[in-house]
Design an enzyme around this catalytic site. Structure first.
Site, PDB file in Angstrom:
ATOM      1  N   LYS A  52     -16.766 -80.278  -5.621  1.00 43.59           N
ATOM      2  CA  LYS A  52     -17.121 -79.198  -6.649  1.00 43.59           C
ATOM      3  C   LYS A  52     -17.502 -77.823  -5.885  1.00 43.59           C
ATOM      4  CE  LYS A  52     -18.837 -82.504  -9.895  1.00 43.59           C
ATOM      5  NZ  LYS A  52     -20.069 -83.242 -10.767  1.00 43.59           N
ATOM      6  N   CYS A  59     -23.490 -79.785  -6.668  1.00 46.33           N
ATOM      7  CA  CYS A  59     -24.470 -80.786  -6.663  1.00 46.33           C
ATOM      8  C   CYS A  59     -23.584 -81.903  -7.652  1.00 46.33           C
ATOM      9  CB  CYS A  59     -25.645 -80.554  -7.234  1.00 46.33           C
ATOM     10  SG  CYS A  59     -26.668 -79.289  -6.424  1.00 46.33           S
ATOM     11  N   ASP A  60     -24.047 -83.080  -7.286  1.00 47.61           N
ATOM     12  CA  ASP A  60     -23.584 -84.400  -7.831  1.00 47.61           C
ATOM     13  C   ASP A  60     -24.768 -85.447  -7.773  1.00 47.61           C
ATOM     14  OD1 ASP A  60     -20.994 -85.168  -9.694  1.00 47.61           O
ATOM     15  OD2 ASP A  60     -21.831 -86.964  -8.403  1.00 47.61           O
ATOM     16  N   SER A  61     -24.857 -86.162  -8.972  1.00 49.45           N
ATOM     17  CA  SER A  61     -26.059 -87.179  -8.739  1.00 49.45           C
ATOM     18  C   SER A  61     -25.380 -88.563  -9.188  1.00 49.45           C
ATOM     19  CB  SER A  61     -27.287 -86.873  -9.752  1.00 49.45           C
ATOM     20  OG  SER A  61     -27.866 -85.726  -9.254  1.00 49.45           O
ATOM     21  N   GLY A 117     -26.016 -85.458  -4.010  1.00 57.67           N
ATOM     22  CA  GLY A 117     -25.324 -84.594  -3.046  1.00 57.67           C
ATOM     23  C   GLY A 117     -25.466 -83.368  -3.245  1.00 57.67           C
TER      24      GLY A 117
END
Length: 199
Positions: free
Chosen positions: A52, A71-73, A108
């Site tokens: 991203k 960001c990624d969760s 992340g």
């Protein structure tokens, strides 16, 4: 000072950054998350954050001095990575599996300095303890639609807050962006955390 660009559509991430003194520009990456699979949950979160971040940082309309944050969760439960549920039925099944138990929320983070073509990335992990909610509570919560828009089908900063009995680690990470971790990434790239505050 560099412009902070948030490569995420998450209103919770934006609100967290604003409350911490930033006024980021939001540019949604449009990355197909299904292109990453078969990796452990923490690594999945990091890889998606990197994709991203890089997708947005490579855009033509991004300032040459921008710092782009991706960001990624994902929620890890029984070794499985759980992102946003596909539909209400899946959200109900998730909560039936999670209630009374604990999971680990991995987020992340990838920060790219466009001017210097440098990048710093890391994952923050926080243990989340869920209440033993009733079937009626699960149905009512899912009916609000909130769980359908968030990783793990829950929030701590919204309607789901009453269903989380405790956390071990960074609260902001569960909301979607770990401020202490991000500060470290900003400093790793040679920038001042307080210098990025909106004036």
């Amino acid at each position: 000072m560099p412009q902070l660009v948030l490569a995420s559509a998450s209103p919770a991430r934006l609100a967290t950054l604003r409350s911490a003194g930033f006024e980021p520009r939001v540019v949604v990456s449009g990355v197909d998350e299904s292109q990453v699979s078969g990796v452990p949950p923490a690594e999945l979160a990091l890889r998606l954050a990197q994709l991203k971040c890089r997708a947005v940082a490579g855009g033509e309309d991004i300032a040459s001095d921008a710092l782009v944050l991706g960001c990624d969760s994902v929620l890890e439960l029984d070794g499985e990575a759980l992102g946003k549920p596909e539909d209400a039925d899946e959200a109900v099944r998730r909560w039936q599996a999670m209630r009374g138990r604990s999971g680990v929320l991995h987020t992340g983070h990838c920060l790219r300095d466009v001017a210097g073509s440098k990048e710093a990335a890391a994952t923050a992990s926080t243990t989340v303890h869920f209440a033993d909610v009733t079937d009626d509570e699960v149905e009512a919560y899912v009916a609000t639609g909130e769980p359908l828009h968030v990783a793990g089908a829950f929030t701590v900063d919204g309607l789901g807050g009453g269903f989380v009995t405790g956390i071990e680690g960074d609260h902001h990470n569960v909301v979607g962006v770990s401020l202490p971790l991000l500060r470290g990434l900003v400093r790793e790239l040679g920038h001042s955390w307080t210098g990025l505050w909106a004036r």
